[in-house]
Design a protein around this motif. Structure first.
Motif, PDB file in Angstrom:
ATOM      1  N   PHE A  14      32.778 -49.418  73.501  1.00 39.38           N
ATOM      2  CA  PHE A  14      34.193 -49.716  72.838  1.00 39.38           C
ATOM      3  C   PHE A  14      34.324 -48.281  72.724  1.00 39.38           C
ATOM      4  CE2 PHE A  14      33.822 -53.865  72.923  1.00 39.38           C
ATOM      5  CZ  PHE A  14      35.106 -54.238  73.549  1.00 39.38           C
ATOM      6  N   ASP A  15      33.677 -47.103  72.321  1.00 42.74           N
ATOM      7  CA  ASP A  15      33.981 -46.063  72.225  1.00 42.74           C
ATOM      8  C   ASP A  15      34.340 -45.529  73.870  1.00 42.74           C
ATOM      9  OD1 ASP A  15      34.259 -46.120  69.063  1.00 42.74           O
ATOM     10  OD2 ASP A  15      32.241 -45.634  68.930  1.00 42.74           O
ATOM     11  N   ASP A  16      33.059 -45.937  74.463  1.00 44.60           N
ATOM     12  CA  ASP A  16      32.880 -45.236  76.097  1.00 44.60           C
ATOM     13  C   ASP A  16      34.435 -45.302  76.694  1.00 44.60           C
ATOM     14  OD1 ASP A  16      31.806 -44.045  77.889  1.00 44.60           O
ATOM     15  OD2 ASP A  16      31.631 -45.755  78.513  1.00 44.60           O
ATOM     16  N   VAL A  17      34.692 -47.034  77.039  1.00 45.87           N
ATOM     17  CA  VAL A  17      35.959 -47.645  77.170  1.00 45.87           C
ATOM     18  C   VAL A  17      37.264 -46.526  76.507  1.00 45.87           C
ATOM     19  CG1 VAL A  17      37.546 -49.586  77.289  1.00 45.87           C
ATOM     20  CG2 VAL A  17      34.905 -50.218  77.547  1.00 45.87           C
ATOM     21  N   ALA A  18      37.087 -46.243  75.549  1.00 50.94           N
ATOM     22  CA  ALA A  18      38.508 -45.983  74.605  1.00 50.94           C
ATOM     23  C   ALA A  18      38.518 -44.165  75.148  1.00 50.94           C
ATOM     24  CB  ALA A  18      37.868 -45.840  73.359  1.00 50.94           C
ATOM     25  N   ARG A  19      36.843 -43.792  75.952  1.00 49.93           N
ATOM     26  CA  ARG A  19      37.384 -42.249  76.084  1.00 49.93           C
ATOM     27  C   ARG A  19      37.686 -42.284  77.247  1.00 49.93           C
ATOM     28  NH1 ARG A  19      34.245 -40.097  79.763  1.00 49.93           N
ATOM     29  NH2 ARG A  19      32.771 -42.267  80.089  1.00 49.93           N
ATOM     30  N   GLN A  20      37.277 -43.086  78.405  1.00 50.42           N
ATOM     31  CA  GLN A  20      37.491 -43.633  79.611  1.00 50.42           C
ATOM     32  C   GLN A  20      39.490 -43.956  79.782  1.00 50.42           C
ATOM     33  OE1 GLN A  20      35.698 -47.164  81.977  1.00 50.42           O
ATOM     34  NE2 GLN A  20      34.234 -46.415  80.828  1.00 50.42           N
ATOM     35  N   VAL A  48      47.142 -55.383  72.276  1.00 51.84           N
ATOM     36  CA  VAL A  48      45.852 -56.124  72.971  1.00 51.84           C
ATOM     37  C   VAL A  48      44.492 -57.276  72.178  1.00 51.84           C
ATOM     38  CG1 VAL A  48      43.808 -55.600  74.518  1.00 51.84           C
ATOM     39  CG2 VAL A  48      46.668 -54.682  75.405  1.00 51.84           C
ATOM     40  N   ALA A  49      44.487 -57.921  72.515  1.00 52.15           N
ATOM     41  CA  ALA A  49      43.477 -58.238  71.694  1.00 52.15           C
ATOM     42  C   ALA A  49      42.365 -59.646  73.021  1.00 52.15           C
ATOM     43  CB  ALA A  49      44.134 -59.818  70.041  1.00 52.15           C
ATOM     44  N   GLU A  50      41.475 -59.999  72.395  1.00 50.94           N
ATOM     45  CA  GLU A  50      40.431 -61.214  72.853  1.00 50.94           C
ATOM     46  C   GLU A  50      40.556 -62.153  72.126  1.00 50.94           C
ATOM     47  OE1 GLU A  50      35.102 -62.006  72.654  1.00 50.94           O
ATOM     48  OE2 GLU A  50      36.117 -60.162  72.225  1.00 50.94           O
ATOM     49  N   VAL A  51      41.460 -63.408  73.066  1.00 49.73           N
ATOM     50  CA  VAL A  51      41.831 -64.595  72.508  1.00 49.73           C
ATOM     51  C   VAL A  51      40.806 -65.201  73.027  1.00 49.73           C
ATOM     52  CG1 VAL A  51      43.596 -65.867  72.286  1.00 49.73           C
ATOM     53  CG2 VAL A  51      43.804 -63.218  71.741  1.00 49.73           C
ATOM     54  N   GLY A  52      40.196 -66.446  72.005  1.00 49.64           N
ATOM     55  CA  GLY A  52      39.356 -67.423  72.629  1.00 49.64           C
ATOM     56  C   GLY A  52      40.033 -68.235  74.113  1.00 49.64           C
ATOM     57  N   ASP A  68      52.780 -51.677  79.488  1.00 49.05           N
ATOM     58  CA  ASP A  68      52.261 -51.547  80.608  1.00 49.05           C
ATOM     59  C   ASP A  68      51.502 -49.936  80.125  1.00 49.05           C
ATOM     60  OD1 ASP A  68      54.573 -51.287  82.420  1.00 49.05           O
ATOM     61  OD2 ASP A  68      55.637 -49.465  82.337  1.00 49.05           O
ATOM     62  N   LEU A  69      51.042 -49.937  79.112  1.00 48.75           N
ATOM     63  CA  LEU A  69      50.309 -48.994  78.401  1.00 48.75           C
ATOM     64  C   LEU A  69      48.747 -49.867  77.889  1.00 48.75           C
ATOM     65  CD1 LEU A  69      48.685 -46.007  77.348  1.00 48.75           C
ATOM     66  CD2 LEU A  69      49.836 -46.931  75.517  1.00 48.75           C
ATOM     67  N   ALA A  70      49.481 -50.944  77.219  1.00 49.86           N
ATOM     68  CA  ALA A  70      48.545 -51.738  77.283  1.00 49.86           C
ATOM     69  C   ALA A  70      47.900 -52.784  78.488  1.00 49.86           C
ATOM     70  CB  ALA A  70      49.195 -53.315  75.871  1.00 49.86           C
ATOM     71  N   TRP A  71      48.712 -52.904  79.136  1.00 47.96           N
ATOM     72  CA  TRP A  71      48.182 -53.241  80.829  1.00 47.96           C
ATOM     73  C   TRP A  71      47.394 -53.338  80.784  1.00 47.96           C
ATOM     74  CZ3 TRP A  71      46.854 -58.028  82.588  1.00 47.96           C
ATOM     75  CH2 TRP A  71      46.679 -58.240  83.904  1.00 47.96           C
ATOM     76  N   SER A  72      47.585 -51.080  80.778  1.00 48.30           N
ATOM     77  CA  SER A  72      46.160 -50.429  81.732  1.00 48.30           C
ATOM     78  C   SER A  72      44.388 -51.150  81.175  1.00 48.30           C
ATOM     79  CB  SER A  72      46.549 -48.720  81.309  1.00 48.30           C
ATOM     80  OG  SER A  72      47.810 -48.801  82.304  1.00 48.30           O
ATOM     81  N   TYR A  73      45.160 -50.873  79.588  1.00 44.15           N
ATOM     82  CA  TYR A  73      43.995 -51.504  78.958  1.00 44.15           C
ATOM     83  C   TYR A  73      43.236 -52.261  79.346  1.00 44.15           C
ATOM     84  CZ  TYR A  73      40.103 -51.160  75.248  1.00 44.15           C
ATOM     85  OH  TYR A  73      39.319 -51.077  74.383  1.00 44.15           O
ATOM     86  N   VAL A  74      44.042 -53.734  79.888  1.00 41.87           N
ATOM     87  CA  VAL A  74      43.615 -54.734  80.301  1.00 41.87           C
ATOM     88  C   VAL A  74      42.761 -54.452  81.575  1.00 41.87           C
ATOM     89  CG1 VAL A  74      43.830 -57.220  80.821  1.00 41.87           C
ATOM     90  CG2 VAL A  74      44.774 -56.080  78.656  1.00 41.87           C
ATOM     91  N   GLU A  75      43.388 -53.649  82.256  1.00 40.46           N
ATOM     92  CA  GLU A  75      42.688 -53.790  83.491  1.00 40.46           C
ATOM     93  C   GLU A  75      41.320 -52.890  83.622  1.00 40.46           C
ATOM     94  OE1 GLU A  75      46.002 -53.209  86.647  1.00 40.46           O
ATOM     95  OE2 GLU A  75      46.319 -51.419  85.312  1.00 40.46           O
ATOM     96  N   LEU A  76      41.094 -51.806  82.591  1.00 41.16           N
ATOM     97  CA  LEU A  76      39.656 -51.058  82.565  1.00 41.16           C
ATOM     98  C   LEU A  76      39.075 -51.989  82.120  1.00 41.16           C
ATOM     99  CD1 LEU A  76      39.059 -47.605  82.476  1.00 41.16           C
ATOM    100  CD2 LEU A  76      40.002 -47.922  80.169  1.00 41.16           C
ATOM    101  N   LEU A  77      39.137 -52.789  80.999  1.00 38.08           N
ATOM    102  CA  LEU A  77      37.918 -53.728  80.380  1.00 38.08           C
ATOM    103  C   LEU A  77      37.826 -54.244  81.519  1.00 38.08           C
ATOM    104  CD1 LEU A  77      38.284 -54.698  76.707  1.00 38.08           C
ATOM    105  CD2 LEU A  77      37.114 -53.746  77.754  1.00 38.08           C
ATOM    106  N   THR A  78      38.298 -54.259  82.711  1.00 40.57           N
ATOM    107  CA  THR A  78      37.797 -55.765  83.686  1.00 40.57           C
ATOM    108  C   THR A  78      37.565 -55.412  84.679  1.00 40.57           C
ATOM    109  OG1 THR A  78      39.850 -55.516  84.220  1.00 40.57           O
ATOM    110  CG2 THR A  78      39.147 -57.834  82.604  1.00 40.57           C
ATOM    111  N   GLU A 117      33.029 -51.756  86.900  1.00 40.53           N
ATOM    112  CA  GLU A 117      31.804 -51.058  86.007  1.00 40.53           C
ATOM    113  C   GLU A 117      31.861 -51.543  84.767  1.00 40.53           C
ATOM    114  OE1 GLU A 117      28.740 -49.317  85.219  1.00 40.53           O
ATOM    115  OE2 GLU A 117      29.607 -49.646  87.005  1.00 40.53           O
ATOM    116  N   ASN A 118      32.777 -51.609  84.419  1.00 41.76           N
ATOM    117  CA  ASN A 118      33.339 -52.449  82.682  1.00 41.76           C
ATOM    118  C   ASN A 118      32.311 -53.098  82.680  1.00 41.76           C
ATOM    119  OD1 ASN A 118      33.759 -49.443  81.487  1.00 41.76           O
ATOM    120  ND2 ASN A 118      35.412 -49.667  82.026  1.00 41.76           N
ATOM    121  N   ALA A 119      32.839 -54.906  83.619  1.00 37.90           N
ATOM    122  CA  ALA A 119      32.551 -56.070  83.467  1.00 37.90           C
ATOM    123  C   ALA A 119      31.383 -55.161  83.994  1.00 37.90           C
ATOM    124  CB  ALA A 119      33.609 -56.206  84.962  1.00 37.90           C
ATOM    125  N   ARG A 120      31.345 -55.366  84.289  1.00 34.83           N
ATOM    126  CA  ARG A 120      29.147 -54.929  85.083  1.00 34.83           C
ATOM    127  C   ARG A 120      28.336 -54.748  83.795  1.00 34.83           C
ATOM    128  NH1 ARG A 120      25.397 -52.469  85.396  1.00 34.83           N
ATOM    129  NH2 ARG A 120      26.238 -50.265  85.314  1.00 34.83           N
TER     130      ARG A 120
END
Length: 426
Positions: free
Chosen positions: A54-60, A95-99, A321-331, A334-337
């Protein structure tokens, strides 16, 4: 009318939260996040090196938007109560991970943003995962990752006894009986009483349902002939065929794994994340375990519970909009892989799942096939969490295994409880 009133209540609750921060909404976005900080909650323990990831994702994210990310890791055991408290006190993250079994509960409370318009078509995702995040036509959780259960077995035991992978329920039963008769030092196929996800393929595989909806009304199928047939087959493996152990009537899923690690179990329903954990705990089992999808009664596959996590944007987010951008980045691909490689969970997008379904890894491909072709979610209603909290299905299963109730008696009682709970407020 009941559904309209429920939607109105959710809309009013969401509007009240959003109104507090209306001036800030939409003012940032993917290219205007300089000086902003995004608050994110991620569940603890899924990724072995989550901090570095998540540090790397934060950098991205900072490179793309200029915004910082503050990730808080939350233990799964504490997460539900933490969410409920945060929703009540309006101290939610952006944003949160939700079961996947919680998403509709929080959506029903008016806490989550409907991201249908941002996602567009949901065809890109595994269907049961989008269904688990959909309420009244709105999508409140973006499928991130998931695991599924198939059958894990000892290949060396099968080779020793000349056994093949079962492709029907009858073959599964015959295989378990033969192992039980010829390897009395092992439990052939445990039937755990406190692990309902191991039970569900047999309820669903026979054509039964936990519950289905018609308009606002839910009807349980647990007391139907098909569900009872599947449940009888499953519990009879222990009660009539003797391929399980008496102690397994109280086992949880962790007990199954521990017994397999100890070399005391030949075949069991287990999660796609389990092989890695087993081999780390007992490297001597390397090359001696395999997997196959849960077979259907007469061939094909029985559906298996597909559970994992959504990514949700909360209605209190300063900048959706910013929150949604983070969701797009995590998914993104490359990050999903990278996430799937580290965690052994599968991605929620169909295209990202495809390499796993065609993998030649015997501990990956069968689970991916199960997820792609026969993964299934729980009843998509905000009230199902109460059914889980009341442990209705566990009580039903244990009553049967402990011979405190017949299949007919236990399923009738469970069906009544399920219907009463799911129809609350209807």
């Amino acid at each position: 009318m009941a559904r309209t009133r429920a939607r109105a209540r959710r809309s009013a609750a969401a509007a009240a939260v959003v109104a507090l921060l209306a001036a800030a909404c939409g003012s940032g976005g993917a290219d205007g996040g300089e000086g902003r900080t995004l608050d994110v909650w991620i569940m603890q323990g899924t990724h072995p090196d989550a901090t570095a990831y998540f540090d790397d994702v934060a950098r991205q994210f900072r490179e793309e938007t200029g915004a910082r990310v503050d990730v808080e890791f939350v233990p799964w055991a504490d997460a539900h109560d933490k969410f409920v408290t945060a929703i009540a006190g309006n101290t939610m993250p952006d944003v949160a991970e939700v079961g996947t079994t919680w998403t509709l509960e929080f959506a029903g409370a008016g806490a989550l943003m409907d991201v249908s318009d941002r996602v567009g078509s949901t065809d890109a995702y595994v269907p049961s995962l989008t269904e688990a995040g959909t309420l009244d036509g709105g999508l409140y959780g973006v499928p991130w990752y998931a695991g599924v259960r198939s059958v894990l077995y000892r290949t060396d035991v099968f080779d020793e006894l000349g056994l093949e992978q079962p492709t029907t329920w009858a073959e599964l039963r015959e295989t378990a009986i033969e192992i039980s008769e010829r390897r009395d030092d092992m439990t052939a196929f445990p039937v755990p009483g406190d692990a309902v996800y191991q039970m569900l393929p047999f309820v669903w595989g026979s054509g039964g349902d936990i519950a289905t909806s018609s308009g606002p009304t839910w009807t349980s199928g647990l007391d139907g002939a098909q569900a009872r047939e599947g449940l009888s087959f499953y519990t009879d493996l222990a009660l009539q065929d003797g391929v399980s152990s008496t102690g397994a009537a109280t086992w949880m899923e962790t007990d199954l794994q521990d017994e397999f690690i100890s070399g005391d179990v030949a075949m069991m329903v287990a999660g796609s994340w389990t092989p890695k954990a087993i081999l780390e705990a007992n490297p001597d089992l390397e090359g001696r375990i395999g997997a196959f999808p849960v077979p259907g009664p007469d061939g094909g596959l029985s559906p298996s519970f597909l559970g994992g996590s959504h990514l949700s944007v909360f209605n209190s987010a300063d900048d959706p909009d910013l929150a949604w951008s983070y969701v797009e980045l995590l998914t993104n691909d490359e990050n999903a892989r990278r996430w799937s490689q580290a965690t052994t969970y599968f991605p929620g997008k169909q295209e990202q799942l495809q390499p796993y379904t065609s993998s030649d890894d015997p501990l990956v491909q069968p689970f991916a096939e199960q997820m792609s072709e026969a993964g299934r979610g729980l009843p998509a209603t905000e009230n199902f969490g109460k059914v889980q909290g009341d442990m209705v299905l566990q009580a039903m299963l244990q009553d049967i295994l402990n011979e405190e109730a017949s299949v007919e008696e236990a399923t009738a009682r469970a069906a009544e409880q399920v219907e009463q709970t799911l129809n609350e407020g209807a």
